[in-house]
Enzyme design. Sequence first.
Site, mmCIF file in Angstrom:
data_model
loop_
_atom_site.group_PDB
_atom_site.id
_atom_site.type_symbol
_atom_site.label_atom_id
_atom_site.label_comp_id
_atom_site.label_asym_id
_atom_site.label_seq_id
_atom_site.Cartn_x
_atom_site.Cartn_y
_atom_site.Cartn_z
ATOM 1 N N ARG A 1 -4.301 -1.382 0.561
ATOM 2 C CA ARG A 1 -2.940 -1.865 0.799
ATOM 3 C C ARG A 1 -1.898 -0.833 0.370
ATOM 4 N NH1 ARG A 1 -2.168 -6.717 -3.673
ATOM 5 N NH2 ARG A 1 -2.234 -5.452 -5.567
ATOM 6 N N GLU B 1 -11.589 -14.839 -8.453
ATOM 7 C CA GLU B 1 -11.365 -13.418 -8.212
ATOM 8 C C GLU B 1 -12.330 -12.922 -7.133
ATOM 9 O OE1 GLU B 1 -8.968 -11.570 -9.618
ATOM 10 O OE2 GLU B 1 -8.264 -13.347 -10.678
ATOM 11 N N LYS C 1 -0.732 -15.145 -1.526
ATOM 12 C CA LYS C 1 0.129 -14.143 -0.873
ATOM 13 C C LYS C 1 0.371 -14.492 0.594
ATOM 14 C CE LYS C 1 -1.712 -10.437 -3.812
ATOM 15 N NZ LYS C 1 -2.693 -11.303 -4.502
ATOM 16 N N TYR D 1 -11.338 -14.392 1.280
ATOM 17 C CA TYR D 1 -10.420 -14.073 0.194
ATOM 18 C C TYR D 1 -9.009 -13.992 0.765
ATOM 19 C CZ TYR D 1 -8.592 -11.974 -4.096
ATOM 20 O OH TYR D 1 -7.878 -11.732 -5.247
#
Length: 389
Positions: free
Chosen positions: A231, A165, A285, A281
């Site tokens: 986002r 994470e 996606k 990171y």
Amino acid sequence: MSLSSCQMTRQRQFASGCFLLVCFLVILFTYYKPEIEFPDFRDYLRRGNHSCECPVEAHIQDSNLNRSSEQQVEAPTDGPQHIQDVEVDAEPDTLLLIWTWPFGSKFDLNCDMFNYKGCRLTDDKSLYQQAHGVFIHHRDIHGNLGNLPSEPRPWFQKWVWMNMESPTHCSKLPGLDNLFNLTSCYRSDSHIPVPYGHLVPQTSEVESFQLPTKDKLVCWIVSNWHDGHKRVQYYNELKKHIQLETYGRAFGKNVDDQNYAKILSSCKFYLSFENSQHTDYITEKVFNPMKLGTVPVVLGTSRENYEDHIPGDSFIHVDDFSTPKELAERLLHLDQNMTEYMRFFDWKNRYKVEGSQFGREHACKACRYLEKNKGYQASHSLTKWFWDQ
């Protein structure tokens, strides 16, 4: 001459003869060295008697013949040259103890698929004192560290901190500094880096890339929705200038694995928007659309950092445009210019995408690292390294 005189004369003659014989033999062995054959020392060893004091050269030569099971020992330079064979065991496998299963999800405790020999994974906590490493997932650590091992740590043991994470989505915990020896996460500067995906060279002749059938221009699948996310704010502006096909729990359209791949491959562009912006990171996606023949439009770390992981001509970065409107105009242009659009797939002639195996790959690579790096290491400032920079 009397009888006693005769006996004395014979004794003197016999003594003289013996003396001459001894002298003769000394001269003979001095100038002529006969080859004397001794029993074969190897035959002696094979009979199982190793207790004698034996010629050093013969013993060492025999040890060389059996080096796989015996250790050669040098004879001392002084004192009796008595050598015994020393039996040594093969070096034991490196043992990594899975202390916390990541999010409770178990994986196969076998590293053969990575061709790692000599690594053994276990979740048997009774082996704690024998384990060379202890594998601990950050998100499964209790806030008071109460579920970490309580027994004293063996001197040879290293603790591995594992986390995938971003700092935004995992809490700082007091007491982590000076507790772990090694880190394993998506960061390139981790001791044991495991990115979400990576590109590997094509090792065989590649067929010409065939673009999947496209019936959508821009798609986005999202479940984690927060109005404060960058986002979400960017999406709210972008949708004013271009049609977006949206899916996921955030839009009330859950997507299963089969539909996920079908949707992604049917879109010309996919919004690969990360939930937070941090160095390295770069998640699935990005790598999933690339694998399925779709161009990712990325929002996350810097373009330069993306280019550390994927070719610069394989994606579109929102930072390349001053406004979401300009990005929309660029996407509409590419929709009408197929030759230009297809250049985003030139990399497929050279590379292919491979994703990581969450948990299992981290554990196997950690075990491999421990096997090859036996020296002491420590992660003194974990908090500063991961959260405070």
